[in-house]
Design an enzyme around this catalytic site. Structure first.
Site, mmCIF file in Angstrom:
data_model
loop_
_atom_site.group_PDB
_atom_site.id
_atom_site.type_symbol
_atom_site.label_atom_id
_atom_site.label_comp_id
_atom_site.label_asym_id
_atom_site.label_seq_id
_atom_site.Cartn_x
_atom_site.Cartn_y
_atom_site.Cartn_z
ATOM 1 N N HIS A 99 44.460 81.796 42.325
ATOM 2 C CA HIS A 99 44.896 83.150 41.958
ATOM 3 C C HIS A 99 44.747 84.103 43.148
ATOM 4 O O HIS A 99 45.665 84.867 43.467
ATOM 5 C CB HIS A 99 44.068 83.653 40.775
ATOM 6 C CG HIS A 99 44.349 85.079 40.408
ATOM 7 N ND1 HIS A 99 45.278 85.431 39.451
ATOM 8 C CD2 HIS A 99 43.818 86.241 40.854
ATOM 9 C CE1 HIS A 99 45.317 86.743 39.342
ATOM 10 N NE2 HIS A 99 44.424 87.271 40.175
ATOM 11 N N GLU A 100 43.593 84.053 43.815
ATOM 12 C CA GLU A 100 43.381 84.936 44.963
ATOM 13 C C GLU A 100 44.310 84.568 46.115
ATOM 14 O O GLU A 100 44.791 85.448 46.839
ATOM 15 C CB GLU A 100 41.917 84.880 45.406
ATOM 16 C CG GLU A 100 40.912 85.312 44.345
ATOM 17 C CD GLU A 100 41.214 86.681 43.751
ATOM 18 O OE1 GLU A 100 41.841 87.519 44.446
ATOM 19 O OE2 GLU A 100 40.840 86.921 42.591
ATOM 20 N N HIS A 103 47.543 86.261 45.800
ATOM 21 C CA HIS A 103 47.610 87.620 46.345
ATOM 22 C C HIS A 103 47.918 87.603 47.840
ATOM 23 O O HIS A 103 48.644 88.468 48.345
ATOM 24 C CB HIS A 103 46.280 88.345 46.110
ATOM 25 C CG HIS A 103 46.048 88.738 44.685
ATOM 26 N ND1 HIS A 103 47.006 89.363 43.920
ATOM 27 C CD2 HIS A 103 44.954 88.604 43.879
ATOM 28 C CE1 HIS A 103 46.523 89.595 42.707
ATOM 29 N NE2 HIS A 103 45.283 89.133 42.657
ATOM 30 N N HIS A 107 51.052 89.340 49.732
ATOM 31 C CA HIS A 107 50.903 90.214 50.895
ATOM 32 C C HIS A 107 51.861 89.800 51.999
ATOM 33 O O HIS A 107 52.536 90.639 52.616
ATOM 34 C CB HIS A 107 49.457 90.164 51.391
ATOM 35 C CG HIS A 107 49.119 91.257 52.350
ATOM 36 N ND1 HIS A 107 47.946 91.292 53.060
ATOM 37 C CD2 HIS A 107 49.804 92.380 52.742
ATOM 38 C CE1 HIS A 107 47.920 92.371 53.821
ATOM 39 N NE2 HIS A 107 49.039 93.040 53.647
#
Length: 231
Positions: A99-100, A103, A107
């Site tokens: 999940h991270e 991100h 980005h």
């Protein structure tokens, strides 16, 4: 200004919702962090693999203390995992790590909602700092000034929480797809367990938005009511 029972209802209701969402994610994490992934890879390893597969070489995967303190730091290009998820080889750890990493992919790809959220951090921080000052002081002394300002501040927070929803939902969708593609989480029971952790985590963001929305609408109604009384 007399303490409004309706406001207390909003506060109590949204607090209970937030507590329920927090309990649910912790319960799901505690349960499914006991389910080992047959792949044997750790959260740090899958995060790094996902970054490498997407050509992201300027983001460091680092551990930190504090259970479920995982986050992606776009300003410093760090993918931060709590030690349990950094070293963990269970399906919950892999889900959170992926999940991270989602991100970080957002980005790199200049995903619009993430860009909006990054741009809104500064003004949201200012609004968040103003709210306690007004609520504990000026609201009781000069409500005609404080209420409109509080409406604006909670409106900023509400919009920030609204923008956060697609950012988090998209990262979760990416995580599920990537973990299936890499084979880090096996189909069937492992995938179902991982999905339950990520879906529970998403509810915390929904609860935060509902809380901000409810408080924002309360102050807007108060402001509109005050204006009608003056006419």
């Amino acid at each position: 200004m007399i303490l409004d029972p309706f406001y207390l209802l909003i506060v109590i209701g949204t607090t209970l919702l937030a507590m329920w969402a927090s309990w649910r994610v912790k319960h799901a994490y505690n349960q499914y962090s006991q389910v080992p992934a047959r792949s044997g890879v750790s959260g740090a390893q899958i995060a790094q693999r996902i970054l490498d597969l997407n050509g992201i070489h300027d983001v460091a995967v680092v551990p930190t203390q504090g259970l479920l303190s995982d986050h992606y730091d776009p300003a410093n290009k760090k993918l931060v995992l709590c030690e349990e998820n950094y070293h963990g080889t269970n399906v919950a750890a892999l889900g959170v790590a992926a999940h991270e990493a989602g991100h970080a992919i957002q980005h790199k790809q200049l995903y619009a909602p993430l860009q909006w959220r990054m741009a809104a951090v500064g003004i949201t921080t200012v609004a968040g700092n103003i709210i306690p000052f007004l609520g504990m002081g000026l609201l009781w002394v000069a409500p005609k000034i404080a209420i409109p300002v509080l409406a604006v501040c909670f409106g900023i927070v509400m919009v920030f929480q609204l923008i956060t929803l697609p950012v988090e939902f998209d990262a979760t969708a990416r995580a599920k797809k990537i973990l299936a593609h890499t084979g880090a989480v096996a189909p069937g029971a492992e995938t179902a367990a991982m999905s339950k952790v990520l879906d529970a985590a998403a509810l915390t963001y929904v609860a935060a938005f509902i809380s901000a929305l409810g408080t924002f609408l309360y102050y807007v109604m108060h402001m509109m009511g005050g204006q009608r009384d003056e006419e």
